[in-house]
Design an enzyme around this catalytic site. Structure first.
Site, mmCIF file in Angstrom:
data_model
loop_
_atom_site.group_PDB
_atom_site.id
_atom_site.type_symbol
_atom_site.label_atom_id
_atom_site.label_comp_id
_atom_site.label_asym_id
_atom_site.label_seq_id
_atom_site.Cartn_x
_atom_site.Cartn_y
_atom_site.Cartn_z
ATOM 1 N N LYS A 163 5.835 -9.259 3.828
ATOM 2 C CA LYS A 163 5.952 -8.909 2.405
ATOM 3 C C LYS A 163 7.343 -9.196 1.832
ATOM 4 C CE LYS A 163 2.572 -5.115 2.219
ATOM 5 N NZ LYS A 163 2.355 -3.756 1.716
ATOM 6 N N ASP B 64 0.603 -2.889 -4.743
ATOM 7 C CA ASP B 64 0.601 -1.523 -4.180
ATOM 8 C C ASP B 64 1.023 -0.517 -5.258
ATOM 9 O OD1 ASP B 64 -0.244 -2.108 -1.606
ATOM 10 O OD2 ASP B 64 1.800 -2.447 -0.871
ATOM 11 N N GLY C 229 8.802 9.855 1.163
ATOM 12 C CA GLY C 229 8.882 8.592 1.883
ATOM 13 C C GLY C 229 9.649 7.566 1.079
ATOM 14 N N GLY D 109 10.023 4.226 2.546
ATOM 15 C CA GLY D 109 9.754 2.939 3.199
ATOM 16 C C GLY D 109 9.102 2.002 2.198
ATOM 17 N N GLY D 110 8.312 1.052 2.684
ATOM 18 C CA GLY D 110 7.700 0.052 1.810
ATOM 19 C C GLY D 110 6.790 0.671 0.763
ATOM 20 N N ALA D 111 5.902 1.567 1.185
ATOM 21 C CA ALA D 111 4.968 2.185 0.232
ATOM 22 C C ALA D 111 5.729 3.082 -0.741
ATOM 23 C CB ALA D 111 3.908 2.982 0.985
ATOM 24 N N THR E 251 14.998 10.483 6.469
ATOM 25 C CA THR E 251 16.370 9.962 6.497
ATOM 26 C C THR E 251 16.868 10.019 5.057
ATOM 27 O OG1 THR E 251 15.648 8.450 8.240
ATOM 28 C CG2 THR E 251 17.784 7.999 7.227
ATOM 29 N N GLU E 252 17.630 11.073 4.770
ATOM 30 C CA GLU E 252 17.938 11.378 3.367
ATOM 31 C C GLU E 252 18.705 10.251 2.681
ATOM 32 O OE1 GLU E 252 19.549 15.310 2.806
ATOM 33 O OE2 GLU E 252 20.102 14.884 0.725
ATOM 34 N N LYS F 19 18.335 7.154 2.817
ATOM 35 C CA LYS F 19 17.436 6.122 2.259
ATOM 36 C C LYS F 19 16.848 6.579 0.916
ATOM 37 C CE LYS F 19 14.435 4.013 4.990
ATOM 38 N NZ LYS F 19 13.443 3.909 6.108
HETATM 39 P P1 NAP Z 1 7.362 2.280 6.474
HETATM 40 O O1 NAP Z 1 7.994 1.282 5.582
HETATM 41 O O2 NAP Z 1 7.496 2.126 7.950
HETATM 42 O O3 NAP Z 1 7.922 3.739 6.042
HETATM 43 C C1 NAP Z 1 7.554 4.872 6.765
HETATM 44 C C2 NAP Z 1 8.010 6.127 6.022
HETATM 45 O O4 NAP Z 1 7.464 7.267 6.712
HETATM 46 C C3 NAP Z 1 9.511 6.327 5.966
HETATM 47 O O5 NAP Z 1 9.844 6.954 4.748
HETATM 48 C C4 NAP Z 1 9.762 7.241 7.165
HETATM 49 O O6 NAP Z 1 10.932 8.002 7.047
HETATM 50 C C5 NAP Z 1 8.555 8.134 7.069
HETATM 51 N N1 NAP Z 1 8.218 8.811 8.320
HETATM 52 C C6 NAP Z 1 7.725 8.250 9.448
HETATM 53 N N2 NAP Z 1 7.518 9.193 10.386
HETATM 54 C C7 NAP Z 1 7.903 10.384 9.835
HETATM 55 C C8 NAP Z 1 7.937 11.720 10.299
HETATM 56 N N3 NAP Z 1 7.526 12.028 11.535
HETATM 57 N N4 NAP Z 1 8.353 12.686 9.459
HETATM 58 C C9 NAP Z 1 8.761 12.385 8.197
HETATM 59 N N5 NAP Z 1 8.762 11.121 7.698
HETATM 60 C C10 NAP Z 1 8.346 10.136 8.508
HETATM 61 O O7 NAP Z 1 5.790 2.369 6.217
HETATM 62 P P2 NAP Z 1 5.005 2.063 4.835
HETATM 63 O O8 NAP Z 1 4.574 0.647 4.844
HETATM 64 O O9 NAP Z 1 5.831 2.566 3.715
HETATM 65 O O10 NAP Z 1 3.686 2.948 5.030
HETATM 66 C C11 NAP Z 1 3.726 4.375 4.931
HETATM 67 C C12 NAP Z 1 2.286 4.910 4.932
HETATM 68 O O11 NAP Z 1 1.634 4.463 3.744
HETATM 69 C C13 NAP Z 1 1.433 4.419 6.106
HETATM 70 O O12 NAP Z 1 0.598 5.480 6.524
HETATM 71 C C14 NAP Z 1 0.592 3.312 5.490
HETATM 72 O O13 NAP Z 1 -0.661 3.163 6.152
HETATM 73 C C15 NAP Z 1 0.390 3.857 4.096
HETATM 74 N N6 NAP Z 1 0.096 2.814 3.099
HETATM 75 C C16 NAP Z 1 -1.072 2.928 2.418
HETATM 76 C C17 NAP Z 1 -1.377 2.000 1.462
HETATM 77 C C18 NAP Z 1 -2.672 2.145 0.711
HETATM 78 O O14 NAP Z 1 -3.062 1.193 0.017
HETATM 79 N N7 NAP Z 1 -3.338 3.283 0.797
HETATM 80 C C19 NAP Z 1 -0.506 0.932 1.188
HETATM 81 C C20 NAP Z 1 0.686 0.840 1.895
HETATM 82 C C21 NAP Z 1 0.983 1.792 2.869
HETATM 83 P P3 NAP Z 1 12.343 7.452 7.638
HETATM 84 O O15 NAP Z 1 12.896 6.533 6.599
HETATM 85 O O16 NAP Z 1 13.145 8.673 7.833
HETATM 86 O O17 NAP Z 1 12.025 6.734 8.926
#
Ligand code: NAP
Length: 267
Positions: free
Chosen positions: A65, A101, A125, A127-129, A150-151, A153
């Site tokens: 992406k 998204d 959160g 991250g990407g989403a 991770t505050e 971020k």
């Molecule tokens: P990502 O970029 O890897 O980001 C992960 C996020 O989750 C970060 O903010 C991370 O915090 C946090 N995190 C992970 N483990 C944690 C824990 N144990 N306690 C607290 N925070 C935690 O992943 P992403 O792509 O954003 O995806 C995140 C979720 O959204 C996934 O479940 C994905 O399947 C879902 N999603 C859904 C859609 C949809 O269309 N429904 C689309 C995209 C994503 P840190 O920064 O502190 O590591």
């Protein structure tokens, strides 16, 4: 025959092919949706090759992406988010990159009669989403508080998103108690029956979207339903990012019910 597809690695478990093919069937379109798994070094050649072969549109997923952003001409929202998940090859110039998204989350909320304009939103959160959803909500007129494990971020993202503030997870109880909309954009709830949001803070004035779609009914959504809140599961966001991509590519209204049925029958 129009060919659409998904670029990612891996893509084996993607729900996009059945969701998009259900739309083609419903509308009687001569089209197919196929998955491609290029090596990480080959992403630029893959996109150029798709363009040369006359592929009509591509979705892009992990890990491409961010790379795709550098290769296509990104629309403003995708550029600010820093990620492209949809490429349209129909113009005469370079392919255009979108991030559906963000719009997917907004349309999922609006489908459940949630008002975004002037809402106090909490995005858990960064991250990407989380990035996509925070920009989407802010552009639609919400005030966004971003809370992340991770505050630092959360603070970095909040500097980019209009009117946003950054927080650690410790602020969630206070933020959620005063919020109209909460979105979980972490992966918490996928692997175990856990929630990032304290249940005590949930209330009946709240709308809660969980981006996690496997399982569909997460602990956060169960807690939210118990508190009388409006709940929106992650399949709605997944559905509407696909609906938005379909509409960008074809210029037609997507057959949302057919796509939703195809998606939910596989979750
Ligand atoms: P990502 O970029 O890897 O980001 C992960 C996020 O989750 C970060 O903010 C991370 O915090 C946090 N995190 C992970 N483990 C944690 C824990 N144990 N306690 C607290 N925070 C935690 O992943 P992403 O792509 O954003 O995806 C995140 C979720 O959204 C996934 O479940 C994905 O399947 C879902 N999603 C859904 C859609 C949809 O269309 N429904 C689309 C995209 C994503 P840190 O920064 O502190 O590591």
């Amino acid at each position: 025959m129009d060919v659409y597809g998904l670029l990612g690695n891996p893509v084996g478990h993607s729900l996009s092919p059945p969701m998009h093919e259900a739309a083609y069937d419903e509308l009687g379109l001569e089209a197919r949706y196929v998955t491609f798994e290029p090596d990480e070094d080959d992403i630029e050649d893959a996109i150029a090759g798709a363009d040369a072969l006359g592929i009509a549109g591509l979705n892009v997923t992990i890990p491409f992406k961010q790379d795709a952003l550098e290769i296509v001409a990104p629309e403003d929202l995708a550029a600010r988010i820093g990620a492209v998940n949809t490429i349209d090859f129909s113009g005469s110039g370079p392919p255009t990159g979108y991030n559906t998204d963000a719009v997917g989350a907004l349309r999922a909320l609006r489908d459940h009669d949630v008002t975004i304009q002037d809402a106090r939103a909490v995005v858990v959160g960064a991250g990407g989403a989380g990035r996509a959803i925070a920009f989407g909500l802010a552009d639609a007129g919400a005030t966004v508080a971003i809370a992340n494990r991770t505050e630092s971020k959360a603070h970095t993202l909040a500097e980019e998103v209009p009117r946003a503030t950054g927080h650690g997870l410790g602020d969630l109880e206070r933020l959620v108690a005063n919020a109209d909309v909460v979105v979980n954009a972490t992966s918490v709830g996928m692997e175990s029956d856990a929630t990032p949001v304290p249940a005590d803070a949930l209330h009946e004035e709240l709308a809660v979207l969980d981006a996690v779609y496997s399982p569909l009914e997460t602990r956060l959504l169960r807690d939210a339903a118990d508190a009388g809140a409006t709940t929106v599961d992650g399949a709605w966001m997944l559905l509407y990012q696909g609906v938005e991509a379909f509409e960008i590519w074809t210029g037609r209204d997507a057959p949302v019910d057919a796509m939703n049925n195809a998606l939910r029958s596989r979750l």
